[in-house]
Write an enzyme that holds these catalytic residues in place. Structure first.
Site, PDB file in Angstrom:
ATOM      1  N   ASP A 165      51.218  29.210 -16.820  1.00 45.31           N
ATOM      2  CA  ASP A 165      50.196  30.045 -16.200  1.00 45.31           C
ATOM      3  C   ASP A 165      50.283  31.420 -16.829  1.00 45.31           C
ATOM      4  OD1 ASP A 165      48.418  29.792 -13.429  1.00 45.31           O
ATOM      5  OD2 ASP A 165      48.909  31.853 -13.968  1.00 45.31           O
ATOM      6  N   GLY A 218      51.678  25.059  -8.741  1.00 45.60           N
ATOM      7  CA  GLY A 218      52.233  23.801  -9.220  1.00 45.60           C
ATOM      8  C   GLY A 218      51.898  22.558  -8.435  1.00 45.60           C
ATOM      9  N   GLY A 219      50.931  22.618  -7.527  1.00 46.94           N
ATOM     10  CA  GLY A 219      50.620  21.446  -6.715  1.00 46.94           C
ATOM     11  C   GLY A 219      50.193  20.242  -7.530  1.00 46.94           C
ATOM     12  N   LYS A 220      49.371  20.460  -8.529  1.00 41.59           N
ATOM     13  CA  LYS A 220      48.895  19.333  -9.343  1.00 41.59           C
ATOM     14  C   LYS A 220      49.982  18.858 -10.304  1.00 41.59           C
ATOM     15  CE  LYS A 220      44.150  20.783  -8.777  1.00 41.59           C
ATOM     16  NZ  LYS A 220      44.521  21.895  -7.854  1.00 41.59           N
ATOM     17  N   ALA A 264      48.746  26.389 -14.083  1.00 43.71           N
ATOM     18  CA  ALA A 264      49.493  25.676 -13.052  1.00 43.71           C
ATOM     19  C   ALA A 264      49.481  26.357 -11.691  1.00 43.71           C
ATOM     20  CB  ALA A 264      50.935  25.471 -13.513  1.00 43.71           C
ATOM     21  N   CYS A 286      37.729  23.636  -8.282  1.00 40.38           N
ATOM     22  CA  CYS A 286      37.410  23.331  -6.882  1.00 40.38           C
ATOM     23  C   CYS A 286      36.059  23.969  -6.550  1.00 40.38           C
ATOM     24  CB  CYS A 286      38.508  23.794  -5.934  1.00 40.38           C
ATOM     25  SG  CYS A 286      38.992  25.522  -6.115  1.00 40.38           S
TER      26      CYS A 286
END
Length: 385
Positions: free
Chosen positions: A249, A231-233, A228, A339
């Protein structure tokens, strides 16, 4: 500070980076030692440093030396600036140009230099991206666009755009990603704006948003964000539907801001240092990666990555995907995201997973490349059967 003094400061910071100091640490050290510099000065020096570090090889070629001074000369030369107005030697300006520095190079740079990648990485880009290699590498030389995610629990896109405009921040809806806004101007005011502090918008790149929108969610489902981080997603998923989201995490410290961010967004996210034997309807593995799709935001990444580090990352990614599989409930699904734009971290990981687990199948795949519409991003979703 004068514009020339800002260039001189940037030269010093870039020299620290060339000596091995991470760019953020080098900027912090300069800032702490330059209390006279105002906020606009610090922002301008930061922009110079990041522009120079993104374009480190091509600027050094244009400036005639792999030094902070050479990089800034080349950067300004490439951007069409009048060097004689900057390199005056007066006051806090950098010293006047030598006769050698005044002569712009006439020989074209090698492809890897022109695309601002280490030689081995340019070879990987050509092999992995094909005709997209050049445009992707050149996009990573430019500043990244700033994107926001509209939080549907707090606002819709039109309301968020209006709220931002009232605080001097211009934003427009993304052409293809629902709920994504591109900041056109005023981005430095974002962190103080009520649209941000009260929860209507969150910083999140458009490609990451597009990936989260592809995950099929239904009210009542349970979701595990297995890597995580901040935590943006997890926030994006929690805002989409009435789902029970758990964030995990390996480093609990990375998740320390999630409770405050969730409260601001009006969602609930459980933190799990150890998921134990729990199973979920959907598990997302947003794996640690090279970040090759986001190097315009973190240009240190492309200069520090080595073939050995890339190999180690791929091994970690495969292991995390296998570990996460144990947390998928019967009939559930599993997603893998990076990414990155590199084959070794993306499709090669997918192929290996399917070979190890033949009772799973790939049901969705997304690859986006860095450009003005967002960062480079990869998503693969698996289902049982």
């Amino acid at each position: 500070m004068t514009p020339a003094a800002r260039v001189a400061a940037a030269i010093g910071v870039i020299d620290d980076c060339l000596a091995g100091m991470p760019v953020e640490k080098a900027l912090l050290r300069w800032s702490r030692g330059s209390r006279y510099a105002g906020s606009k000065d610090r922002a301008a020096v930061r922009d110079h440093v990041f522009d120079g570090w993104r374009r480190r090889r091509s600027a050094a070629h244009a400036g005639g030396a792999q030094t902070g001074r050479g990089i800034m000369i080349g950067l300004l030369r490439e951007d069409g600036a009048d060097l004689d107005l900057v390199f005056t030697g007066q006051g806090h300006a950098p010293a006047a140009l030598s006769s050698a520095e005044e002569a712009a190079p006439t020989d074209p740079p090698p492809a890897a230099v022109a695309h601002d990648l280490p030689d081995w990485l340019w070879q990987r880009f050509e092999a992995d991206l094909g005709p997209r290699a050049g445009p992707a590498a050149l996009a990573l030389r430019r500043r990244a666009p700033v994107y926001l995610r509209v939080n549907p629990r707090r606002a819709d896109a039109a309301t968020a755009i209006e709220a931002l405009a009232q605080e001097g921040i211009a934003a427009a809806a993304h052409e293809t990603v629902e709920g994504a806004l591109r900041v056109i101007s005023g981005e430095r005011a974002l962190s103080r704006s009520r649209a941000f502090t009260d929860g209507p918008v969150e910083l999140q790149d458009a490609s990451s948003q597009a990936a989260m929108l592809r995950l099929p969610l239904r009210d009542g489902q349970s979701v595990l964000d297995y890597c995580a981080g901040g935590g943006g997603k997890a926030l994006a998923l929690a805002g989409r539907a009435e789902v029970a989201v758990t964030a995990h995490d390996i480093s609990a410290a990375r998740m320390r801001d999630i409770p405050a961010r969730a409260a601001r967004a009006g969602v609930r996210i459980e933190l799990a240092e150890d998921p134990g034997a729990a199973r979920y309807d959907h598990v997302l593995v947003d794996a640690p990666c090279s970040g090759s799709g986001t190097w315009r935001r973190d240009p240190d990444g492309k200069w520090r990555l080595t073939p050995e580090a890339l190999r180690d990352l791929a091994q970690l990614q495969a292991r995390l995907l296998d570990e996460a599989l144990a947390h998928v409930a019967p009939g559930g699904s599993l997603s893998y995201a990076t990414c990155s734009v590199l084959h070794e971290e993306n499709d090669a990981i997918v192929t290996g997973f399917l070979e190890r687990h033949p009772h799973w199948r790939l049901c969705d795949r997304m690859q986006r490349w860095p450009d003005e519409a967002g960062d480079g991003f990869f998503l693969a979703r698996f289902e049982q059967g």
